[in-house]
Design a protein around this motif. Structure first.
Motif, PDB file in Angstrom:
ATOM      1  N   ALA A  71     -13.602 -39.877 -21.804  1.00  0.00           N
ATOM      2  CA  ALA A  71     -14.189 -40.841 -20.672  1.00  0.00           C
ATOM      3  C   ALA A  71     -13.041 -42.146 -20.952  1.00  0.00           C
ATOM      4  CB  ALA A  71     -15.456 -41.739 -21.907  1.00  0.00           C
ATOM      5  N   ALA A  72     -13.242 -42.352 -20.018  1.00  0.00           N
ATOM      6  CA  ALA A  72     -11.879 -43.805 -19.248  1.00  0.00           C
ATOM      7  C   ALA A  72     -10.659 -43.691 -20.230  1.00  0.00           C
ATOM      8  CB  ALA A  72     -12.586 -44.888 -20.632  1.00  0.00           C
ATOM      9  N   VAL A  73     -10.137 -42.764 -19.417  1.00  0.00           N
ATOM     10  CA  VAL A  73      -8.174 -42.473 -20.533  1.00  0.00           C
ATOM     11  C   VAL A  73      -7.388 -42.363 -19.184  1.00  0.00           C
ATOM     12  CG1 VAL A  73      -9.425 -40.882 -22.192  1.00  0.00           C
ATOM     13  CG2 VAL A  73      -9.189 -39.990 -20.574  1.00  0.00           C
ATOM     14  N   ILE A  86      -4.155 -30.327 -13.820  1.00  0.00           N
ATOM     15  CA  ILE A  86      -5.560 -30.467 -13.076  1.00  0.00           C
ATOM     16  C   ILE A  86      -6.297 -29.898 -12.162  1.00  0.00           C
ATOM     17  CG2 ILE A  86      -7.458 -31.691 -14.477  1.00  0.00           C
ATOM     18  CD1 ILE A  86      -8.299 -33.539 -12.808  1.00  0.00           C
ATOM     19  N   ASN A  87      -5.269 -30.467 -10.694  1.00  0.00           N
ATOM     20  CA  ASN A  87      -5.510 -29.717  -9.676  1.00  0.00           C
ATOM     21  C   ASN A  87      -4.539 -28.138  -9.948  1.00  0.00           C
ATOM     22  OD1 ASN A  87      -6.225 -31.545  -8.219  1.00  0.00           O
ATOM     23  ND2 ASN A  87      -4.072 -32.396  -7.463  1.00  0.00           N
ATOM     24  N   LYS A  88      -3.814 -27.817 -10.837  1.00  0.00           N
ATOM     25  CA  LYS A  88      -3.520 -26.320 -11.025  1.00  0.00           C
ATOM     26  C   LYS A  88      -4.585 -25.423 -11.680  1.00  0.00           C
ATOM     27  CE  LYS A  88       1.240 -27.016 -11.119  1.00  0.00           C
ATOM     28  NZ  LYS A  88       2.563 -28.088 -11.987  1.00  0.00           N
ATOM     29  N   LEU A  89      -4.770 -26.069 -12.288  1.00  0.00           N
ATOM     30  CA  LEU A  89      -6.448 -25.823 -13.088  1.00  0.00           C
ATOM     31  C   LEU A  89      -7.374 -25.272 -12.417  1.00  0.00           C
ATOM     32  CD1 LEU A  89      -6.484 -27.923 -16.652  1.00  0.00           C
ATOM     33  CD2 LEU A  89      -5.808 -25.430 -15.757  1.00  0.00           C
ATOM     34  N   ASP A 105     -13.053 -41.313 -15.963  1.00  0.00           N
ATOM     35  CA  ASP A 105     -13.138 -40.291 -17.103  1.00  0.00           C
ATOM     36  C   ASP A 105     -13.041 -38.328 -16.660  1.00  0.00           C
ATOM     37  OD1 ASP A 105     -15.038 -42.051 -18.052  1.00  0.00           O
ATOM     38  OD2 ASP A 105     -17.076 -41.215 -17.007  1.00  0.00           O
ATOM     39  N   ILE A 106     -12.595 -37.691 -17.145  1.00  0.00           N
ATOM     40  CA  ILE A 106     -12.265 -36.228 -16.530  1.00  0.00           C
ATOM     41  C   ILE A 106     -13.275 -35.529 -16.795  1.00  0.00           C
ATOM     42  CG2 ILE A 106     -10.935 -34.881 -17.583  1.00  0.00           C
ATOM     43  CD1 ILE A 106      -8.504 -36.045 -18.634  1.00  0.00           C
ATOM     44  N   VAL A 107     -13.648 -34.830 -15.782  1.00  0.00           N
ATOM     45  CA  VAL A 107     -15.271 -34.144 -15.894  1.00  0.00           C
ATOM     46  C   VAL A 107     -14.706 -32.870 -15.485  1.00  0.00           C
ATOM     47  CG1 VAL A 107     -17.012 -34.750 -14.880  1.00  0.00           C
ATOM     48  CG2 VAL A 107     -16.440 -35.992 -15.264  1.00  0.00           C
TER      49      VAL A 107
END
Length: 149
Positions: A71-73, A86-89, A105-107
């Motif tokens: 959250a909020a990072v 995360i695009n690679k993931l 947030d990362i979701v």
């Protein structure tokens, strides 16, 4: 899961699946809307952290599974490195996708198409298991990128 006033066919099947399999980690909340949504909230324990998780079951042709990884990072200093990772993931995994929301947030989210007649609660459970296994392997790498920048 007492107190659910609004029901739909998928909710009925999902509740039965949870009961039959003695899965009691969810708190259900009915939302009074035109889609007869029910939110099933829980947490995924990953690397000692309790990550908020939610399953949304409604009258649409989708069931949504969502996990807030952090959250909020996301700040300007770490955005590029985290986005690249995360695009690679996202290129690798088909059943779920990562995104960063407006709050930083990362979701992780998975959208499972399903009609009332074809809804398979075990598939939702399987997707949750895949996400959990993935996070147990990937969470530390993601957070290292978050805190390194």
């Amino acid at each position: 899961m007492e107190g659910i006033i609004i029901m739909n066919a998928k909710v009925t099947k999902f509740n039965a699946f949870l009961q039959e399999n003695n899965i009691n980690c969810f708190q259900a909340q009915a939302i009074e809307n035109e889609m007869h949504s029910v939110l099933y909230r829980s947490f995924m324990e990953v690397n000692g952290q309790n990550l908020p998780a939610m399953v949304v079951v409604d009258d649409s042709i989708y069931v949504m599974v969502q996990v807030r990884v952090a959250a909020a990072v996301i700040k300007e200093a770490n955005r590029a490195a985290v986005m690249e990772h995360i695009n690679k993931l996202n290129e690798t995994y088909k059943v779920f996708k990562y995104y960063i929301n407006e709050g930083g947030d990362i979701v992780i989210e998975s959208c499972i198409p399903s009609t009332d007649e074809d809804f398979v609660p075990g598939l939702v459970h399987a997707v949750i298991d895949v996400i959990l296994k993935h996070l147990q392997e990937e969470y530390a790498r993601i957070m290292k990128l978050v805190w390194a920048n």
